[in-house]
Design an enzyme around this catalytic site. Structure first.
Site, PDB file in Angstrom:
ATOM      1  N   HIS A 369       0.792  -1.231   0.000  1.00 19.19           N
ATOM      2  CA  HIS A 369       0.000   0.000   0.000  1.00 19.19           C
ATOM      3  C   HIS A 369       0.819   1.273   0.000  1.00 19.19           C
ATOM      4  O   HIS A 369       0.264   2.360   0.166  1.00 19.19           O
ATOM      5  CB  HIS A 369      -0.936   0.051   1.211  1.00 19.19           C
ATOM      6  CG  HIS A 369      -2.002  -0.991   1.191  1.00 19.19           C
ATOM      7  ND1 HIS A 369      -3.247  -0.775   0.671  1.00 19.19           N
ATOM      8  CD2 HIS A 369      -1.989  -2.274   1.623  1.00 19.19           C
ATOM      9  CE1 HIS A 369      -3.974  -1.874   0.797  1.00 19.19           C
ATOM     10  NE2 HIS A 369      -3.238  -2.799   1.367  1.00 19.19           N
ATOM     11  N   LYS A 562      -8.036  14.052   4.653  1.00 15.37           N
ATOM     12  CA  LYS A 562      -7.221  12.845   4.589  1.00 15.37           C
ATOM     13  C   LYS A 562      -6.193  12.960   5.707  1.00 15.37           C
ATOM     14  O   LYS A 562      -6.076  14.015   6.335  1.00 15.37           O
ATOM     15  CB  LYS A 562      -6.514  12.727   3.236  1.00 15.37           C
ATOM     16  CG  LYS A 562      -5.797  14.029   2.818  1.00 15.37           C
ATOM     17  CD  LYS A 562      -5.141  13.940   1.454  1.00 15.37           C
ATOM     18  CE  LYS A 562      -6.097  13.967   0.298  1.00 15.37           C
ATOM     19  NZ  LYS A 562      -6.136  12.762  -0.494  1.00 15.37           N
ATOM     20  N   ARG A 563      -5.426  11.893   5.976  1.00 19.83           N
ATOM     21  CA  ARG A 563      -4.378  12.011   6.973  1.00 19.83           C
ATOM     22  C   ARG A 563      -3.434  13.155   6.605  1.00 19.83           C
ATOM     23  O   ARG A 563      -3.215  13.446   5.430  1.00 19.83           O
ATOM     24  CB  ARG A 563      -3.600  10.682   7.078  1.00 19.83           C
ATOM     25  CG  ARG A 563      -4.364   9.599   7.805  1.00 19.83           C
ATOM     26  CD  ARG A 563      -4.704   9.987   9.233  1.00 19.83           C
ATOM     27  NE  ARG A 563      -3.515  10.073  10.047  1.00 19.83           N
ATOM     28  CZ  ARG A 563      -3.110   9.129  10.889  1.00 19.83           C
ATOM     29  NH1 ARG A 563      -3.809   8.025  11.032  1.00 19.83           N
ATOM     30  NH2 ARG A 563      -2.027   9.293  11.606  1.00 19.83           N
ATOM     31  N   LYS A 568       1.118  14.399   0.950  1.00 16.51           N
ATOM     32  CA  LYS A 568      -0.239  14.705   0.478  1.00 16.51           C
ATOM     33  C   LYS A 568      -0.404  16.207   0.202  1.00 16.51           C
ATOM     34  O   LYS A 568      -1.376  16.636  -0.380  1.00 16.51           O
ATOM     35  CB  LYS A 568      -1.269  14.226   1.501  1.00 16.51           C
ATOM     36  CG  LYS A 568      -1.270  12.698   1.674  1.00 16.51           C
ATOM     37  CD  LYS A 568      -2.285  12.261   2.715  1.00 16.51           C
ATOM     38  CE  LYS A 568      -2.230  10.783   3.039  1.00 16.51           C
ATOM     39  NZ  LYS A 568      -2.890   9.931   2.014  1.00 16.51           N
ATOM     40  N   THR A 670      -8.337   6.739  -1.946  1.00 14.68           N
ATOM     41  CA  THR A 670      -9.691   6.186  -2.056  1.00 14.68           C
ATOM     42  C   THR A 670     -10.718   7.282  -1.767  1.00 14.68           C
ATOM     43  O   THR A 670     -11.846   7.202  -2.246  1.00 14.68           O
ATOM     44  CB  THR A 670      -9.905   5.000  -1.098  1.00 14.68           C
ATOM     45  OG1 THR A 670      -9.373   5.362   0.179  1.00 14.68           O
ATOM     46  CG2 THR A 670      -9.211   3.755  -1.605  1.00 14.68           C
ATOM     47  N   LYS A 674     -14.567   8.393  -3.489  1.00 18.73           N
ATOM     48  CA  LYS A 674     -15.820   8.720  -2.792  1.00 18.73           C
ATOM     49  C   LYS A 674     -16.356  10.061  -3.284  1.00 18.73           C
ATOM     50  O   LYS A 674     -17.555  10.221  -3.519  1.00 18.73           O
ATOM     51  CB  LYS A 674     -15.586   8.768  -1.276  1.00 18.73           C
ATOM     52  CG  LYS A 674     -15.204   7.408  -0.695  1.00 18.73           C
ATOM     53  CD  LYS A 674     -14.540   7.500   0.681  1.00 18.73           C
ATOM     54  CE  LYS A 674     -13.799   6.199   0.970  1.00 18.73           C
ATOM     55  NZ  LYS A 674     -12.887   6.281   2.121  1.00 18.73           N
TER      56      LYS A 674
HETATM   57  C1  26W Z   1       4.105   0.604   9.791  1.00 19.57           C
HETATM   58  C2  26W Z   1       3.376   1.875   9.821  1.00 19.57           C
HETATM   59  C3  26W Z   1       2.474   2.022   8.670  1.00 19.57           C
HETATM   60  C4  26W Z   1       1.110   2.096   8.885  1.00 19.57           C
HETATM   61  C5  26W Z   1       0.255   2.210   7.833  1.00 19.57           C
HETATM   62  C6  26W Z   1       2.952   2.062   7.389  1.00 19.57           C
HETATM   63  C7  26W Z   1       2.102   2.164   6.346  1.00 19.57           C
HETATM   64  C8  26W Z   1       0.756   2.245   6.552  1.00 19.57           C
HETATM   65  C9  26W Z   1      -0.201   2.281   5.385  1.00 19.57           C
HETATM   66  C10 26W Z   1       0.442   1.662   4.186  1.00 19.57           C
HETATM   67  C11 26W Z   1      -0.726   3.610   5.119  1.00 19.57           C
HETATM   68  C12 26W Z   1      -1.920   3.589   4.206  1.00 19.57           C
HETATM   69  O1  26W Z   1      -3.035   3.597   4.676  1.00 19.57           O
HETATM   70  N1  26W Z   1      -1.704   3.586   2.885  1.00 19.57           N
HETATM   71  C13 26W Z   1      -2.778   3.930   1.955  1.00 19.57           C
HETATM   72  O2  26W Z   1      -3.462   2.782   1.515  1.00 19.57           O
HETATM   73  C14 26W Z   1      -4.589   3.137   0.742  1.00 19.57           C
HETATM   74  C15 26W Z   1      -5.337   1.872   0.411  1.00 19.57           C
HETATM   75  O3  26W Z   1      -4.619   1.095  -0.482  1.00 19.57           O
HETATM   76  C16 26W Z   1      -4.175   3.912  -0.488  1.00 19.57           C
HETATM   77  O4  26W Z   1      -5.334   4.317  -1.170  1.00 19.57           O
HETATM   78  C17 26W Z   1      -3.346   5.125  -0.109  1.00 19.57           C
HETATM   79  O5  26W Z   1      -2.851   5.762  -1.264  1.00 19.57           O
HETATM   80  C18 26W Z   1      -2.206   4.704   0.789  1.00 19.57           C
HETATM   81  O6  26W Z   1      -1.502   5.837   1.272  1.00 19.57           O
END
Ligand code: 26W
Length: 826
Positions: A369, A562-563, A568, A670, A674
């Site tokens: 992701h 968004k976060r 971003k 995503t 929406k």
């Molecule tokens: C280990 C800490 C950590 C926690 C969460 C590292 C990475 C993450 C995720 C990968 C963050 C995340 O939510 N990524 C998002 O995933 C979405 C679903 O696929 C994508 O639409 C977003 O672009 C992506 O940033």
């Protein structure tokens, strides 16, 4: 003789669900409220919610049991979604929609002078996730149930979900989210399926009676995993799948020790340590922090879930296991599953390595992701050794055999062996979890076309060279039930009145709306506008209530939620807000269109820069909103505590969806989908799923701007932000306003760090490089907005062409290409 009678009892068919007439529903609601909860209809709203949830749960139960019986039929191939996060939000409204009970429930409540929406709004959000990845998991479960696929979700039942965000003097403040305190009526505790998860200890190597090499993992500290099941209803199909969430509990050994007065305190501390595992969701989005407790969470989820699958498998022939089971790893967070499945097959099921490896690599599939290097999980070998000694041994052996394969394929290529090793050597050796996931999986996918291509060409390039057929793309999607039908009931009614029912399950049918986008369609465009305006009034109320800022429902609603993360580029958005403010003062208020600009999002508590950006947004908002000239044209607000339920109010009311990540950084996005589904037009970079949105809707209905991923890469190394500054007076004025404390008069200097980062040649996000293009694209937005009919046409076409972004399409692709499941009951 308990057994025979139990067997007999087991053959009894499930009870039929209770009647769902308004009368029956009203009676059950009051029975729960008064007899079970001991409350009365005029009590605190939360109890009315609980009573209604129980009333609904009764109507879910029989479907749930029937679905389960189907899943358990011999030979049924099942998929398991392993995820540390599920951002579910509220469930009541979703079940009402899926069970088609909105009508009778509304009627039953109205007979008691109660409003359904008011009761729905009492439900706390289940915030068991950070952002995109967690919400995607929730959308996927919805689509799996709606397509009757035998899929089960496994996750953790955190006591504290994502923190609540408050704003104090412009700064983010975090409050704990004890979401379970109000009661969680959807879950069913199933202590009878508890599992033991082991940590620590050491391994003993020896031979068994038959002379076979055996490993025993001993002297471990054990923790109980207790499952809580949450129902996942499908839309209108009587299917109810299961999300099984694990809660950590100390074993009886701890409890016994408590009675030993001598080390009472120690034993309580040990008990707490065990139960800490599922205490809190880590609020980090896109940067790993390497905390031991996090690795414990990951192994706890994985070990409990695999043990649960094997409990159900029982003594059946292990040779058939790979035919009937597939695991989807949601990022690397549960990727220890590769080693854990090997451990079970080797140590508990007596398999030989080669056979066990064949099973493992036939069962595991991995989704990536993110491309951000700081988000790539690596765990210190030392930590692994202490916490999971047996798993580290297995990882070493996987690596030894894998590197032998690499050496055969590329003899003498030492660099490649080093790059591909599961162990990163150095002063502090680390296990590379993404490599473990790739090596152990038969499928590796990214979440949008560009992201999957960049993975194959870059980060995972060596692995793509070795196993090109393993790599594939699955562009994300979102569930149209929650994000259109539920979030935007009035627009849904208009759509249904125009093209009929059926779009909820086949979103491609929205294309029929294309015919209504043009002029002369019996006033469709003006009805479209009227619905959207009513949605904007509702959002304006929410914003006013939360922030005191007034949004004019006739203004252009320009929204970025968004976060908070530098990639971003909320900063690029703020720079544009300042530019508008500056234009109003230079060129007069008539020079800009009326705009309401909304920001929202949480910053990871340890991410100082993201928190400074929140502060900057709030300070700019305060100055703009207090300036009569500027406030006559623009209003700016930062909505605190952005989450799933807030988004359900925001996306139906948004005109302009702001998706402006540095190209190559946003895996998919995503939220962008929406917004599109609800008729917003996107202003965005050529990044993630924006590219596919642009492709679907056409460039006349999308405001594209900015550097491409290749251009961002090419610029790196000789990026000179000051040159952009010198060439662009607008930008220079904007940065000057920040620097001269125009937005921080009482706290001078607080934004120096931000300005420096923007002007650093090492700024990875290249915000300044895209400023001009963004401001120009926003000029095009203004021109389009002034053509009311033209804008409505674009808005309708965005909805009409959003069918591809249903998670039903995504899940169908996962199923066709990876899972290969047969829908139940067909
Ligand atoms: C280990 C800490 C950590 C926690 C969460 C590292 C990475 C993450 C995720 C990968 C963050 C995340 O939510 N990524 C998002 O995933 C979405 C679903 O696929 C994508 O639409 C977003 O672009 C992506 O940033």
């Amino acid at each position: 003789m308990a057994e025979p009678s139990r067997k007999q009892a087991n053959t009894l068919p499930p009870m039929a669900p209770p009647e769902s007439t308004p009368d029956a529903i009203g009676r059950d609601f009051r029975r729960y409220l008064e007899y079970y909860l001991g409350r009365y209809p005029g009590c605190d709203g939360i109890y009315r919610f609980e009573a209604l949830a129980y009333t609904l749960r009764e109507r879910i139960m029989a479907h749930w049991r029937r679905t389960w019986i189907e899943h358990k039929k011999p030979g049924t191939r099942r998929a398991y979604y392993l995820s540390l996060e599920y951002l579910i939000g509220r469930s009541l409204g979703n079940h009402l929609l899926n069970l088609e009970l909105q009508g009778p429930v509304r009627e039953a409540l109205e007979a008691m002078a109660l409003a359904m929406e008011e009761i729905e709004s009492m439900e706390p959000d289940a915030g068991l996730g950070n952002g995109g990845l967690g919400r995607l998991a929730a959308c996927f479960l919805d689509s799996c149930a709606t397509q009757a696929l035998p899929v089960m979700g496994y996750g953790l039942r955190y006591e504290y979900g994502m923190f609540r965000q408050r704003i104090a003097s412009g700064y983010q403040v975090e409050d704990p989210d004890r979401w379970l305190l109000a009661g969680h009526p959807w879950e069913i505790e199933r202590p009878e399926y508890k599992q033991l998860v082991r940590f620590g200890g050491r391994t003993e190597h020896g031979r068994d009676r038959d002379g076979r090499f055996r490993v025993r993992w001993v002297d471990t500290e054990d923790v109980l995993a207790v499952p809580y099941d949450v129902p996942v209803s499908g839309f209108g199909n009587a299917v109810v799948n299961t999300l099984r969430l694990w809660s950590a509990s100390a074993t009886d050994a701890f409890n016994l020790k408590e009675f030993n007065a001598g080390d009472y305190a120690d034993s309580v501390a040990a008990k707490n340590q065990a139960e800490n595992i599922t205490m809190v969701l880590y609020p980090n989005d896109a940067s790993e922090n390497g905390k031991e407790l996090r690795l414990r969470q990951q192994y706890f989820l994985t070990a409990a879930s695999l043990a649960d699958v094997f409990r159900q498998w029982g003594g059946r022939d292990i040779g058939a296991f790979e035919r009937e089971n597939v695991f989807q790893l949601n990022d690397t967070h549960p990727s220890i599953a590769v080693a854990e499945l090997m451990r079970i097959l080797l140590d508990e099921r007596d398999m030989h390595w080669e056979a066990a490896w064949r099973v493992t690599t036939s069962c595991m599939a991995y989704t990536n992701h993110t491309l951000l290097p700081e988000a790539l999980e690596r765990w210190p070998v030392r930590l692994f050794e202490r916490l999971l000694p047996r798993l580290l041994e297995i990882i070493y052996e996987i690596n030894r055999r894998f590197l032998a394969e690499v050496r055969t394929r590329w003899p003498g290529d030492v660099g490649r062996v080093q790059r591909m090793s599961l162990i990163e050597e150095g002063a502090k050796p680390q296990v590379r979890m993404a490599w473990l996931a790739i090596v152990g999986s038969f499928s590796v996918n990214g979440v949008a076309a560009l992201h999957s291509r960049l993975l194959a060409e870059g980060l995972f390039g060596d692995f793509h060279d070795l196993w090109p057929q393993r790599f594939n793309n699955k562009t994300n999607g979102v569930t149209p039930r929650r994000w259109l039908a539920q979030a935007n009931p009035d627009l849904s009614a208009l759509i249904t009145a125009t093209i009929g029912d059926g779009w909820q399950k086949d979103l491609s049918r929205l294309r029929q709306l294309e015919a209504c986008a043009g002029s002369g369609q019996g006033g469709f465009r003006s009805r479209w506008r009227a619905v959207r305006r009513a949605n904007k009034v509702r959002l304006a109320e929410l914003v006013h209530h939360a922030t005191g800022v007034r949004f004019d429902p006739d203004a252009l609603f320009d929204v970025q939620v968004k976060r908070m993360h530098e990639y971003k580029r909320q900063l690029l958005n703020v720079l544009h807000v300042i530019h508008l403010y500056d234009r109003i003062h230079r060129e007069g208020p008539g020079s800009v269109v009326k705009r309401a600009i909304l920001f929202g999002g949480k910053a990871a508590p340890g991410y100082a820069r993201a928190k400074e950006i929140i502060k900057l947004i709030n300070n700019v908002a305060a100055v703009v909103n207090a300036d009569p000239l500027a406030a006559s044209r623009i209003a700016v607000a930062f909505l605190p505590d952005y989450g799933v339920s807030k988004m359900m109010r925001i996306c139906p009311a948004t005109d302009l969806s702001v998706q402006i990540s540095t190209a190559g950084k946003e895996a998919s996005g995503t939220g962008n989908m929406k917004f599109m589904m609800n008729g917003a037009v996107t202003i965005g970079t050529y990044d993630g799923a924006n590219i596919e949105i642009l492709d679907a809707v056409g460039e006349d209905h999308f405001f594209l701007f900015g550097l491409r991923a290749e251009e961002v890469d090419a610029l790196r190394g000789n990026y000179n932000p000051r040159a952009f500054l010198e060439a662009d007076e607008d930008l220079a004025r904007v940065l000057h306003l920040v620097e001269c404390n125009h937005f921080s008069a009482s706290e001078p200097g607080i934004f120096t760090g931000i300005v420096d980062s923007l002007l650093s040649p090492d700024d990875p996000w290249m915000t300044v490089a895209d400023f001009r293009a963004y401001a120009d694209a926003q000029r095009r937005v203004e021109a389009s907005w002034e053509d009311e009919d033209g804008w409505s046409c674009s808005s309708i076409l965005n909805t009409a062409r959003s069918g591809r972004f249903s998670s039903d399409r995504t899940i169908a692709e996962y199923n066709n290409d990876i899972w290969r499941l047969t829908p139940i009951g067909t």
